[in-house]
Design a protein around this motif. Structure first.
Motif, PDB file in Angstrom:
ATOM      1  N   PHE A 276       1.758   2.550   0.570  1.00 28.86           N
ATOM      2  CA  PHE A 276       1.000   2.078  -0.321  1.00 28.86           C
ATOM      3  C   PHE A 276       1.153   0.766  -1.140  1.00 28.86           C
ATOM      4  O   PHE A 276       0.494  -0.335  -1.060  1.00 28.86           O
ATOM      5  CB  PHE A 276       0.627   3.123  -1.662  1.00 28.86           C
ATOM      6  CG  PHE A 276      -0.503   2.765  -2.276  1.00 28.86           C
ATOM      7  CD1 PHE A 276      -1.774   2.914  -2.232  1.00 28.86           C
ATOM      8  CD2 PHE A 276      -0.163   2.097  -3.812  1.00 28.86           C
ATOM      9  CE1 PHE A 276      -2.758   2.296  -3.115  1.00 28.86           C
ATOM     10  CE2 PHE A 276      -1.146   1.991  -4.611  1.00 28.86           C
ATOM     11  CZ  PHE A 276      -2.575   1.717  -4.249  1.00 28.86           C
TER      12      PHE A 276
ATOM     13  N   PRO B 240       1.168  -2.691   2.216  1.00 25.68           N
ATOM     14  CA  PRO B 240       0.266  -2.373   3.179  1.00 25.68           C
ATOM     15  C   PRO B 240       0.426  -3.380   4.470  1.00 25.68           C
ATOM     16  O   PRO B 240       0.179  -3.146   5.639  1.00 25.68           O
ATOM     17  CB  PRO B 240      -0.866  -2.780   2.679  1.00 25.68           C
ATOM     18  CG  PRO B 240      -0.808  -3.489   1.393  1.00 25.68           C
ATOM     19  CD  PRO B 240       0.673  -2.907   0.989  1.00 25.68           C
TER      20      PRO B 240
ATOM     21  N   LEU C 267      -5.346  -5.604   4.223  1.00 27.58           N
ATOM     22  CA  LEU C 267      -5.648  -4.212   3.572  1.00 27.58           C
ATOM     23  C   LEU C 267      -5.429  -4.427   2.182  1.00 27.58           C
ATOM     24  O   LEU C 267      -4.490  -5.316   1.552  1.00 27.58           O
ATOM     25  CB  LEU C 267      -4.699  -3.114   4.043  1.00 27.58           C
ATOM     26  CG  LEU C 267      -4.964  -2.771   5.625  1.00 27.58           C
ATOM     27  CD1 LEU C 267      -3.956  -1.663   5.792  1.00 27.58           C
ATOM     28  CD2 LEU C 267      -6.377  -2.642   5.741  1.00 27.58           C
TER      29      LEU C 267
ATOM     30  N   PRO D  55      -4.686  -2.335  -1.124  1.00 23.80           N
ATOM     31  CA  PRO D  55      -4.540  -0.874  -1.360  1.00 23.80           C
ATOM     32  C   PRO D  55      -5.323  -0.624  -2.697  1.00 23.80           C
ATOM     33  O   PRO D  55      -5.387  -1.410  -3.708  1.00 23.80           O
ATOM     34  CB  PRO D  55      -2.967  -1.028  -1.895  1.00 23.80           C
ATOM     35  CG  PRO D  55      -2.781  -2.342  -2.142  1.00 23.80           C
ATOM     36  CD  PRO D  55      -3.612  -3.130  -1.109  1.00 23.80           C
TER      37      PRO D  55
ATOM     38  N   TYR E  98      -7.311   2.429   1.423  1.00 24.20           N
ATOM     39  CA  TYR E  98      -7.310   0.723   1.487  1.00 24.20           C
ATOM     40  C   TYR E  98      -8.598   0.366   1.766  1.00 24.20           C
ATOM     41  O   TYR E  98      -9.570   1.219   2.439  1.00 24.20           O
ATOM     42  CB  TYR E  98      -6.371   0.142   2.511  1.00 24.20           C
ATOM     43  CG  TYR E  98      -4.869   0.657   2.455  1.00 24.20           C
ATOM     44  CD1 TYR E  98      -4.028  -0.035   1.629  1.00 24.20           C
ATOM     45  CD2 TYR E  98      -4.611   1.539   3.639  1.00 24.20           C
ATOM     46  CE1 TYR E  98      -2.668   0.609   1.770  1.00 24.20           C
ATOM     47  CE2 TYR E  98      -3.203   2.037   3.652  1.00 24.20           C
ATOM     48  CZ  TYR E  98      -2.210   1.452   2.679  1.00 24.20           C
ATOM     49  OH  TYR E  98      -1.095   1.537   2.838  1.00 24.20           O
TER      50      TYR E  98
END
Length: 412
Positions: A42, A45, A60, A62, A78
């Protein structure tokens, strides 16, 4: 066995050391848990090889962990700036059963999200993150200050509506079993997801620290909406990091998906023109599906039970199955009740396969038929006729029995 070898550490003096691969499952109890791996992914990413999974995926952002759904909490959510939804489940692999359970799990999350709107996702992201109202939009805007809010919200709604997700299972010591995954994933052909298994290889460095290296072990390729598992063995291809290119590519994919959706809509339109239901209490589908599956909802209603004619082109087959959704907690029990009537049922509809999986998911399926090209008029008509006949037969056998179970349980 994985195709990857160990890494070599070379210090400033040129001394080389072969790093030791360390399975996380053998770490100190509680030190390297699934929640620990979840936090690592997390917070970082960019470590996930998303371009390898989907060349058109953007950066991405998070959003939250433990996103609440009716099927359970999803580990990581995401999103991209274009509004694509990405779910990641983390798993430390201890046995083959754990793999099947987590695959079923993430697919159930995807199915639940496909019934959401932007407002639903925004609300649940705010709850999971404790970030308050507007958290989802604010999180993306923080990563992309020039975000087009209207386009982003439209993108989220589009991703949710058609199930255009990227679904990732990440863990240590993954083993695939591609043929089984193909069969399993075909059942979710109404969702337009990319699916990948990511092995997080862990190495002990010379100073005792850990090095994590996520790498794609297997992924899906979407070919005319059939699911194919591709065992990873090639080199990563370079792609532009220009976000504007991501948007252009997304538009091209959307156009291609629209053409595929139109083809399936035409197929199911032809199917509905042929379908005749003897049971007048069974409501036919309101409109043709735009994917490989069509659903006829049974008692107690949508999200609980349905009969689904399908075409699995990757397997060259077509058939009809009945299943229950996670929302119906009594699903396994109802399956047992129907199975107790198996002899009587199969006098009318012989050759059914009855499958009850470890996670409680059940399938009752009529014998499938072989399918080559649906562009062949004779094949197309044969498949449509067979699916229509079997759908009617499945409705005749199961709808009134489920209606009886609903009355017995007082669900209406």
């Amino acid at each position: 066995m994985t195709a990857y070898t160990n890494m070599i550490h070379i210090d400033q003096d040129g001394v080389s050391t072969l790093l030791e691969r360390m399975p996380l499952t053998q770490g100190v109890a509680g030190q390297y848990s699934e929640s620990w791996l979840q936090r690592m992914l997390f917070n970082h990413p960019a470590a996930l090889p998303m371009r390898e999974i989907d060349p058109h995926a953007g950066t991405l952002v998070p959003v939250c962990m433990e996103l609440r759904t009716d099927a359970g909490p999803a580990d990581i959510l995401y999103v991209t700036r274009t509004g694509q939804v990405v779910l990641v489940e983390t798993k430390l692999w201890r046995n083959a059963e754990a793999r099947r359970e987590v695959v079923a799990q993430i697919l159930d999350y995807a199915k639940e999200l496909s019934m959401w709107s932007y407002e639903d996702l925004s609300r649940e992201a705010a709850v999971a993150s404790k970030g308050g109202p507007g958290y989802l939009l604010n999180a993306v805007r923080a990563a992309h200050p020039d975000l087009d809010e209207v386009a982003f919200i439209d993108g989220i709604n589009r991703s949710l509506a058609v199930g255009d997700f990227i679904l990732v299972i990440a863990g240590d010591g993954i083993r695939t079993g591609a043929e089984a995954l193909v069969s399993f994933l075909e059942r979710y052909g109404h969702l337009r997801f990319h699916f990948a298994l990511i092995e997080v290889a862990t190495f002990r460095t010379v100073d005792g620290a850990l090095m994590l290296q996520p790498r794609v072990l297997a992924k899906t390729e979407l070919l005319r909406r059939s699911v194919m598992i591709v065992q990873h063995g090639g080199q990563m291809q370079p792609f532009s990091n220009d976000d504007s290119e991501d948007v252009k590519q997304t538009e091209l994919v959307t156009a291609k998906n629209a053409a595929v959706a139109a083809n399936w809509a035409q197929f199911w339109t032809e199917f509905l023109a042929v379908l005749r239901l003897d049971d007048q209490q069974q409501a036919p589908p309101v409109k043709p599906a735009k994917t490989t599956n069509l659903a006829l909802y049974l008692p107690p209603g949508p999200s609980y039970a349905w009969i689904s004619p399908f075409v699995a082109q990757a397997q060259g087959s077509a058939g009809v199955f009945l299943t229950f959704g996670k929302a119906l907690a009594e699903g396994p029990e109802w399956f047992d009740c129907l199975y107790d009537q198996r002899d009587e049922i199969e006098k009318v509809l012989p050759g059914l396969s009855w499958e009850k999986q470890a996670d409680g998911k059940v399938y009752i399926q009529c014998p499938p038929i072989k399918v080559d090209s649906l562009e062949n008029p004779e094949t197309r008509q044969r498949v449509i006729t067979y699916l229509a006949q079997q759908t009617n037969a499945m409705v005749n056998v199961f709808r009134h029995r489920l209606e009886s179970l609903v009355r017995q349980r007082g669900l209406r």
